[in-house]
Design an enzyme around this catalytic site. Structure first.
Site, mmCIF file in Angstrom:
data_model
loop_
_atom_site.group_PDB
_atom_site.id
_atom_site.type_symbol
_atom_site.label_atom_id
_atom_site.label_comp_id
_atom_site.label_asym_id
_atom_site.label_seq_id
_atom_site.Cartn_x
_atom_site.Cartn_y
_atom_site.Cartn_z
ATOM 1 N N GLY A 169 2.545 1.970 10.773
ATOM 2 C CA GLY A 169 3.532 3.043 10.645
ATOM 3 C C GLY A 169 4.266 3.375 11.919
ATOM 4 O O GLY A 169 4.935 4.407 11.992
ATOM 5 N N ASN A 222 0.871 -1.177 0.000
ATOM 6 C CA ASN A 222 0.000 0.000 0.000
ATOM 7 C C ASN A 222 0.905 1.223 0.000
ATOM 8 O O ASN A 222 1.502 1.558 1.027
ATOM 9 C CB ASN A 222 -0.882 -0.022 1.258
ATOM 10 C CG ASN A 222 -1.667 1.265 1.432
ATOM 11 O OD1 ASN A 222 -1.757 2.082 0.515
ATOM 12 N ND2 ASN A 222 -2.231 1.451 2.623
ATOM 13 N N GLU A 269 -5.435 -5.050 10.533
ATOM 14 C CA GLU A 269 -4.416 -4.027 10.728
ATOM 15 C C GLU A 269 -4.700 -3.255 12.012
ATOM 16 O O GLU A 269 -5.466 -2.269 11.995
ATOM 17 C CB GLU A 269 -4.433 -3.042 9.554
ATOM 18 C CG GLU A 269 -4.132 -3.668 8.214
ATOM 19 C CD GLU A 269 -3.500 -2.650 7.269
ATOM 20 O OE1 GLU A 269 -2.396 -2.913 6.793
ATOM 21 O OE2 GLU A 269 -4.095 -1.584 7.050
ATOM 22 N N SER A 289 3.417 -2.474 10.369
ATOM 23 C CA SER A 289 4.862 -2.528 10.627
ATOM 24 C C SER A 289 5.491 -3.873 10.268
ATOM 25 O O SER A 289 6.395 -4.340 10.965
ATOM 26 C CB SER A 289 5.156 -2.140 12.077
ATOM 27 O OG SER A 289 4.790 -0.786 12.309
ATOM 28 N N HIS A 320 -9.532 1.049 4.958
ATOM 29 C CA HIS A 320 -8.259 1.274 5.656
ATOM 30 C C HIS A 320 -8.499 2.281 6.780
ATOM 31 O O HIS A 320 -9.290 3.211 6.636
ATOM 32 C CB HIS A 320 -7.216 1.807 4.666
ATOM 33 C CG HIS A 320 -5.827 1.791 5.216
ATOM 34 N ND1 HIS A 320 -5.385 2.721 6.118
ATOM 35 C CD2 HIS A 320 -4.802 0.939 5.023
ATOM 36 C CE1 HIS A 320 -4.125 2.449 6.447
ATOM 37 N NE2 HIS A 320 -3.749 1.364 5.795
ATOM 38 N N LYS A 353 0.103 4.249 -0.307
ATOM 39 C CA LYS A 353 -0.536 5.437 0.277
ATOM 40 C C LYS A 353 -0.325 6.644 -0.647
ATOM 41 O O LYS A 353 -0.330 6.477 -1.857
ATOM 42 C CB LYS A 353 -0.007 5.691 1.687
ATOM 43 C CG LYS A 353 -0.018 4.417 2.553
ATOM 44 C CD LYS A 353 0.170 4.701 3.996
ATOM 45 C CE LYS A 353 0.260 3.388 4.761
ATOM 46 N NZ LYS A 353 0.118 3.538 6.182
ATOM 47 N N GLU A 407 -6.837 4.698 7.737
ATOM 48 C CA GLU A 407 -6.561 6.089 7.370
ATOM 49 C C GLU A 407 -7.741 6.701 6.614
ATOM 50 O O GLU A 407 -7.900 7.918 6.574
ATOM 51 C CB GLU A 407 -5.250 6.175 6.571
ATOM 52 C CG GLU A 407 -4.054 5.946 7.491
ATOM 53 C CD GLU A 407 -2.797 5.478 6.808
ATOM 54 O OE1 GLU A 407 -2.707 5.538 5.572
ATOM 55 O OE2 GLU A 407 -1.891 5.009 7.533
HETATM 56 C C1 PEP Z 1 -0.783 0.105 6.128
HETATM 57 O O1 PEP Z 1 -0.985 1.299 6.227
HETATM 58 O O2 PEP Z 1 -1.584 -0.612 5.509
HETATM 59 C C2 PEP Z 1 0.392 -0.456 6.784
HETATM 60 C C3 PEP Z 1 0.369 -1.706 7.108
HETATM 61 O O3 PEP Z 1 1.427 0.410 7.027
HETATM 62 P P1 PEP Z 1 2.866 0.047 7.636
HETATM 63 O O4 PEP Z 1 3.331 -1.238 7.006
HETATM 64 O O5 PEP Z 1 3.738 1.199 7.286
HETATM 65 O O6 PEP Z 1 2.668 -0.113 9.115
#
Ligand code: PEP
Length: 257
Positions: free
Chosen positions: A174, A10, A168, A214, A93, A12, A95
């Protein structure tokens, strides 16, 4: 059925055309590892350029509008991203849920639109740190997922091929701190049980459940060894071919999915 591990990047709101070289490198590496299904969800502007060149990887969108078309300035429909070459869309998601106020009902409507346009859906779910601390994480995620998926009668027949769930935890996205393998195991078990309840014994066990939050080359193998983990949704570490394919390589080892 044992499914190929599914590793999805992703991107973003990262990536101009300068990032196309990274997508090419990911595609070349993915050709050498066909046992892993690799995909990228870049910003809308890069869907078509990546789709045009990619030989192995799938390209997807990070969102779509719930309507087929119309007066929705700045929005994009499921059919439009499919026309640009996307074969899947990430929906729900955190976000989007937090930053754009997306409710479960809106996410559900978007999923209906995406299925109708022939797209596969990666449906995200996950709890906040406060919810986890309160001990309500499993109940919350079950409720959120059930309310975000269209009713069973409105799902495509080949749902196990078209749907994928991404767990998630918001506090892990992040932050550099992934959930523990114990917490991942508990939540993926609960999601699997819900999928069987909702979709039945034929389809429920076949829908892949990804972990996201992460994931890095260093922790990927341990996460992929957790029962019911069918791959990863990767944010920050998907932005370079080296780190993203490091994660994909960890998935080439046999693991239970
Ligand atoms: C995400 O936003 O879907 C995600 C998993 O981000 P990160 O791997 O940076 O934690």
């Amino acid at each position: 059925m044992t499914r190929r591990p599914y590793i999805v990047g992703n991107w973003k709101m990262h990536g101009t055309r300068a990032m196309l070289s990274e997508a090419r490198a990911i595609d070349r590496a993915a050709q050498r590892h066909p046992k892993v299904e690799v995909a990228i969800a870049p910003p809308y502007t890069l869907i078509h350029p990546i789709h045009r060149e990619a030989e192995q990887i799938a390209v997807g969108a990070q969102d779509c509008h719930e309507a087929e078309g119309g007066a929705h300035t700045g929005d994009i429909s499921a059919a439009m991203v499919a026309d640009a070459g996307a074969t899947f869309v990430i929906l729900g998601h955190s976000e989007r849920r937090q930053g754009h106020g997306e409710s479960d009902a809106l996410v559900r409507a978007k999923a209906g639109a995406a299925f109708a346009a022939g797209l596969r859906v990666i449906m995200c779910c996950g709890e906040t740190a406060a919810t986890r601390e309160s001990g309500e994480a499993v109940a919350f995620v079950r409720g959120q997922l059930a309310a975000s998926l269209p009713p069973v009668g409105e799902l495509p027949a080949e749902i196990a091929e078209r749907l994928c769930v991404a767990y998630e935890p918001i506090w892990a996205i992040g932050t550099g701190t992934a959930a523990t393998t114990g917490d991942i195991a508990e939540m993926h078990r609960a999601i699997r049980a819900l999928l069987v309840e909702l979709l039945g014994e034929e389809h429920g066990p076949e829908v892949r459940i990804l972990y996201g939050g992460s994931v890095k080359p260093e922790n990927a193998a341990a996460i992929f060894a957790v029962p019911e983990v069918g791959g990863a949704l990767v944010g920050g570490a998907s932005l370079t071919a080296d780190s993203f394919m490091g994660i994909a390589l960890a998935a080439t080892e046999p693991f239970v999915s």
